[in-house]
Design a protein around this motif. Structure first.
Motif, PDB file in Angstrom:
ATOM      1  N   PHE A  26      13.180   8.413   4.730  1.00 18.65           N
ATOM      2  CA  PHE A  26      13.226   7.033   4.271  1.00 18.65           C
ATOM      3  C   PHE A  26      12.004   6.839   3.376  1.00 18.65           C
ATOM      4  O   PHE A  26      10.863   6.936   3.845  1.00 18.65           O
ATOM      5  CB  PHE A  26      13.171   6.063   5.454  1.00 18.65           C
ATOM      6  CG  PHE A  26      14.181   6.370   6.532  1.00 18.65           C
ATOM      7  CD1 PHE A  26      15.524   6.107   6.334  1.00 18.65           C
ATOM      8  CD2 PHE A  26      13.781   6.950   7.725  1.00 18.65           C
ATOM      9  CE1 PHE A  26      16.456   6.398   7.325  1.00 18.65           C
ATOM     10  CE2 PHE A  26      14.692   7.249   8.716  1.00 18.65           C
ATOM     11  CZ  PHE A  26      16.041   6.975   8.518  1.00 18.65           C
ATOM     12  N   GLY A  27      12.221   6.615   2.092  1.00 20.58           N
ATOM     13  CA  GLY A  27      11.097   6.557   1.173  1.00 20.58           C
ATOM     14  C   GLY A  27      10.373   7.892   1.161  1.00 20.58           C
ATOM     15  O   GLY A  27      10.977   8.940   0.925  1.00 20.58           O
ATOM     16  N   ASN A  28       9.072   7.875   1.439  1.00 18.23           N
ATOM     17  CA  ASN A  28       8.279   9.100   1.502  1.00 18.23           C
ATOM     18  C   ASN A  28       8.086   9.602   2.931  1.00 18.23           C
ATOM     19  O   ASN A  28       7.342  10.552   3.155  1.00 18.23           O
ATOM     20  CB  ASN A  28       6.890   8.862   0.883  1.00 18.23           C
ATOM     21  CG  ASN A  28       6.963   8.733  -0.624  1.00 18.23           C
ATOM     22  OD1 ASN A  28       7.704   9.444  -1.286  1.00 18.23           O
ATOM     23  ND2 ASN A  28       6.198   7.794  -1.179  1.00 18.23           N
ATOM     24  N   TRP A  41       3.589   0.934   5.626  1.00 17.48           N
ATOM     25  CA  TRP A  41       2.662   1.553   4.669  1.00 17.48           C
ATOM     26  C   TRP A  41       3.380   2.252   3.512  1.00 17.48           C
ATOM     27  O   TRP A  41       2.772   2.586   2.514  1.00 17.48           O
ATOM     28  CB  TRP A  41       1.793   2.582   5.394  1.00 17.48           C
ATOM     29  CG  TRP A  41       2.583   3.735   5.928  1.00 17.48           C
ATOM     30  CD1 TRP A  41       2.929   4.881   5.253  1.00 17.48           C
ATOM     31  CD2 TRP A  41       3.170   3.842   7.213  1.00 17.48           C
ATOM     32  NE1 TRP A  41       3.692   5.696   6.056  1.00 17.48           N
ATOM     33  CE2 TRP A  41       3.853   5.082   7.271  1.00 17.48           C
ATOM     34  CE3 TRP A  41       3.184   3.027   8.338  1.00 17.48           C
ATOM     35  CZ2 TRP A  41       4.544   5.500   8.404  1.00 17.48           C
ATOM     36  CZ3 TRP A  41       3.863   3.446   9.471  1.00 17.48           C
ATOM     37  CH2 TRP A  41       4.537   4.670   9.489  1.00 17.48           C
ATOM     38  N   ASP A  42       4.709   2.486   3.659  1.00 16.64           N
ATOM     39  CA  ASP A  42       5.455   3.264   2.671  1.00 16.64           C
ATOM     40  C   ASP A  42       6.145   2.320   1.696  1.00 16.64           C
ATOM     41  O   ASP A  42       7.157   1.697   2.017  1.00 16.64           O
ATOM     42  CB  ASP A  42       6.488   4.147   3.391  1.00 16.64           C
ATOM     43  CG  ASP A  42       7.147   5.170   2.467  1.00 16.64           C
ATOM     44  OD1 ASP A  42       7.189   4.921   1.245  1.00 16.64           O
ATOM     45  OD2 ASP A  42       7.627   6.202   2.971  1.00 16.64           O
ATOM     46  N   ASN A  43       5.600   2.209   0.459  1.00 16.95           N
ATOM     47  CA  ASN A  43       6.147   1.241  -0.497  1.00 16.95           C
ATOM     48  C   ASN A  43       7.452   1.693  -1.134  1.00 16.95           C
ATOM     49  O   ASN A  43       8.012   0.980  -1.965  1.00 16.95           O
ATOM     50  CB  ASN A  43       5.110   0.890  -1.575  1.00 16.95           C
ATOM     51  CG  ASN A  43       4.700   2.081  -2.422  1.00 16.95           C
ATOM     52  OD1 ASN A  43       5.296   3.158  -2.349  1.00 16.95           O
ATOM     53  ND2 ASN A  43       3.670   1.897  -3.233  1.00 16.95           N
ATOM     54  N   GLN A  44       7.949   2.887  -0.757  1.00 14.30           N
ATOM     55  CA  GLN A  44       9.262   3.337  -1.221  1.00 14.30           C
ATOM     56  C   GLN A  44      10.365   2.942  -0.236  1.00 14.30           C
ATOM     57  O   GLN A  44      11.545   3.182  -0.484  1.00 14.30           O
ATOM     58  CB  GLN A  44       9.267   4.862  -1.409  1.00 14.30           C
ATOM     59  CG  GLN A  44       8.286   5.350  -2.471  1.00 14.30           C
ATOM     60  CD  GLN A  44       8.574   4.755  -3.826  1.00 14.30           C
ATOM     61  OE1 GLN A  44       9.688   4.837  -4.327  1.00 14.30           O
ATOM     62  NE2 GLN A  44       7.569   4.127  -4.428  1.00 14.30           N
ATOM     63  N   VAL A  45       9.975   2.344   0.877  1.00 16.14           N
ATOM     64  CA  VAL A  45      10.929   1.899   1.896  1.00 16.14           C
ATOM     65  C   VAL A  45      11.237   0.424   1.684  1.00 16.14           C
ATOM     66  O   VAL A  45      10.336  -0.380   1.422  1.00 16.14           O
ATOM     67  CB  VAL A  45      10.344   2.125   3.310  1.00 16.14           C
ATOM     68  CG1 VAL A  45      11.229   1.493   4.385  1.00 16.14           C
ATOM     69  CG2 VAL A  45      10.190   3.617   3.579  1.00 16.14           C
ATOM     70  N   ARG A  92      16.912   0.360  -1.430  1.00 14.66           N
ATOM     71  CA  ARG A  92      16.858   0.552  -2.876  1.00 14.66           C
ATOM     72  C   ARG A  92      16.833   2.039  -3.223  1.00 14.66           C
ATOM     73  O   ARG A  92      17.486   2.480  -4.159  1.00 14.66           O
ATOM     74  CB  ARG A  92      15.608  -0.142  -3.435  1.00 14.66           C
ATOM     75  CG  ARG A  92      15.450  -0.024  -4.952  1.00 14.66           C
ATOM     76  CD  ARG A  92      14.150  -0.668  -5.412  1.00 14.66           C
ATOM     77  NE  ARG A  92      12.992   0.087  -4.933  1.00 14.66           N
ATOM     78  CZ  ARG A  92      11.941  -0.464  -4.337  1.00 14.66           C
ATOM     79  NH1 ARG A  92      11.913  -1.760  -4.108  1.00 14.66           N
ATOM     80  NH2 ARG A  92      10.932   0.285  -3.951  1.00 14.66           N
ATOM     81  N   ASN A  93      16.067   2.815  -2.452  1.00 17.91           N
ATOM     82  CA  ASN A  93      15.876   4.232  -2.776  1.00 17.91           C
ATOM     83  C   ASN A  93      16.713   5.182  -1.934  1.00 17.91           C
ATOM     84  O   ASN A  93      16.631   6.393  -2.111  1.00 17.91           O
ATOM     85  CB  ASN A  93      14.391   4.586  -2.636  1.00 17.91           C
ATOM     86  CG  ASN A  93      13.544   3.874  -3.668  1.00 17.91           C
ATOM     87  OD1 ASN A  93      13.930   3.741  -4.825  1.00 17.91           O
ATOM     88  ND2 ASN A  93      12.383   3.376  -3.248  1.00 17.91           N
ATOM     89  N   GLY A  94      17.505   4.649  -1.028  1.00 20.28           N
ATOM     90  CA  GLY A  94      18.415   5.489  -0.267  1.00 20.28           C
ATOM     91  C   GLY A  94      17.805   6.106   0.976  1.00 20.28           C
ATOM     92  O   GLY A  94      16.591   6.167   1.149  1.00 20.28           O
ATOM     93  N   MET A 117       0.838  -1.201   0.000  1.00 27.42           N
ATOM     94  CA  MET A 117       0.000   0.000   0.000  1.00 27.42           C
ATOM     95  C   MET A 117       0.870   1.245   0.000  1.00 27.42           C
ATOM     96  O   MET A 117       1.849   1.335   0.735  1.00 27.42           O
ATOM     97  CB  MET A 117      -0.892  -0.006   1.260  1.00 27.42           C
ATOM     98  CG  MET A 117      -1.763   1.239   1.379  1.00 27.42           C
ATOM     99  SD  MET A 117      -3.047   1.041   2.665  1.00 27.42           S
ATOM    100  CE  MET A 117      -2.045   0.517   4.057  1.00 27.42           C
ATOM    101  N   ALA A 118       0.528   2.207  -0.814  1.00 24.10           N
ATOM    102  CA  ALA A 118       1.312   3.437  -0.913  1.00 24.10           C
ATOM    103  C   ALA A 118       1.135   4.274   0.329  1.00 24.10           C
ATOM    104  O   ALA A 118       0.131   4.194   1.026  1.00 24.10           O
ATOM    105  CB  ALA A 118       0.862   4.240  -2.136  1.00 24.10           C
ATOM    106  N   SER A 119       2.136   5.101   0.613  1.00 20.58           N
ATOM    107  CA  SER A 119       2.049   5.995   1.761  1.00 20.58           C
ATOM    108  C   SER A 119       0.863   6.926   1.616  1.00 20.58           C
ATOM    109  O   SER A 119       0.574   7.427   0.541  1.00 20.58           O
ATOM    110  CB  SER A 119       3.331   6.830   1.858  1.00 20.58           C
ATOM    111  OG  SER A 119       3.177   7.868   2.783  1.00 20.58           O
ATOM    112  N   SER A 120       0.162   7.179   2.747  1.00 20.63           N
ATOM    113  CA  SER A 120      -1.000   8.048   2.712  1.00 20.63           C
ATOM    114  C   SER A 120      -0.627   9.509   2.794  1.00 20.63           C
ATOM    115  O   SER A 120      -1.482  10.367   2.690  1.00 20.63           O
ATOM    116  CB  SER A 120      -1.948   7.698   3.871  1.00 20.63           C
ATOM    117  OG  SER A 120      -1.281   7.853   5.107  1.00 20.63           O
TER     118      SER A 120
END
Length: 230
Positions: free
Chosen positions: A119-121, A68-72, A95-97, A1-4
């Protein structure tokens, strides 16, 4: 799930209500390093760094789970606390730093009080309050002392913060009318002093409905106003 609440839209980890400000002040009084961030629902979270290492990632098993943060990444980074010094470690784990004040971390980065991590978003602020009787090193450019304020500005600042004296969860900064009544000033005079204080505490660019709380927050955080003063 993407970050809200992506980083670009997030209010950030800093307090946005009197309840959140009260929680932060209490955390600072403990004198231990801690992290501030917002959970999936946007609620403020405080995590004490009273041990180490502390793992950060999307896995539920990490110490600070941002599931919840799919960029992490599953295991994104690690915070190490050694000898009272906190270090962010990201040796290619993510992966995203991982970022500190907008700069990507390559390997290790020592953290300082107030550093903003990403971290991520998700934005996370590192706080390193000084225990009572301790000392800290502050950059001269960041130091705002009582001498920087006129007597009238300090009286207005104290009156603004007065509602926080009893630590009520529902306290809000005093209104212009309340300040004027307490100090026997006109509303225009109160507004003039507040405009100067907004500029000195670097909150003048915030939305109008957040300036007063941000000013009270920074005055209390900096120690220029203490509960004893109120």
């Amino acid at each position: 799930m993407a970050s809200s609440h992506p980083a670009g839209d997030s209010p950030g980890p800093k307090p946005a209500t009197a309840v959140e400000l009260k929680a932060q002040i209490e955390a600072e009084r403990a004198g231990k390093p801690f992290l501030m961030y917002r959970g999936e629902a946007g609620d403020q979270q405080l995590v004490f760094m009273d041990r180490g290492p502390l793992s950060i990632g999307r896995r539920a098993a990490t110490d600070l789970s941002l599931e919840w943060d799919n960029q992490v990444s599953g295991l994104h980074a690690v915070l190490e606390l050694v000898g009272g010094e906190c270090t962010l470690v990201d040796d290619g784990l993510s992966r995203n730093g991982s970022f500190v004040n907008g700069d990507r971390v390559h390997g290790r980065r020592r953290l300082r009080d107030g550093d903003m991590l990403r971290f991520g978003n998700t934005l996370v602020q590192y706080r390193e309050p000084v225990a009572e009787g301790g000392d800290s090193t502050v950059a001269a450019s960041d130091l705002l002392t009582s001498a920087s304020l006129s007597d009238a500005q300090r009286r207005v600042l104290l009156a603004l913060c007065r509602p926080f004296k009893d630590g009520s969860e529902f306290a809000t900064p005093a209104t212009n009318q309340q300040i004027a009544d307490e100090l026997f000033l006109s509303i225009d005079a109160v507004k003039t002093h507040l405009r100067a204080l907004f500029a000195k505490f670097d909150v003048e660019d915030l939305p109008q409905n957040r300036k007063r709380l941000a000013l009270a927050e920074r005055a209390l955080q900096s120690g220029l106003v203490s509960v004893r003063d109120l």
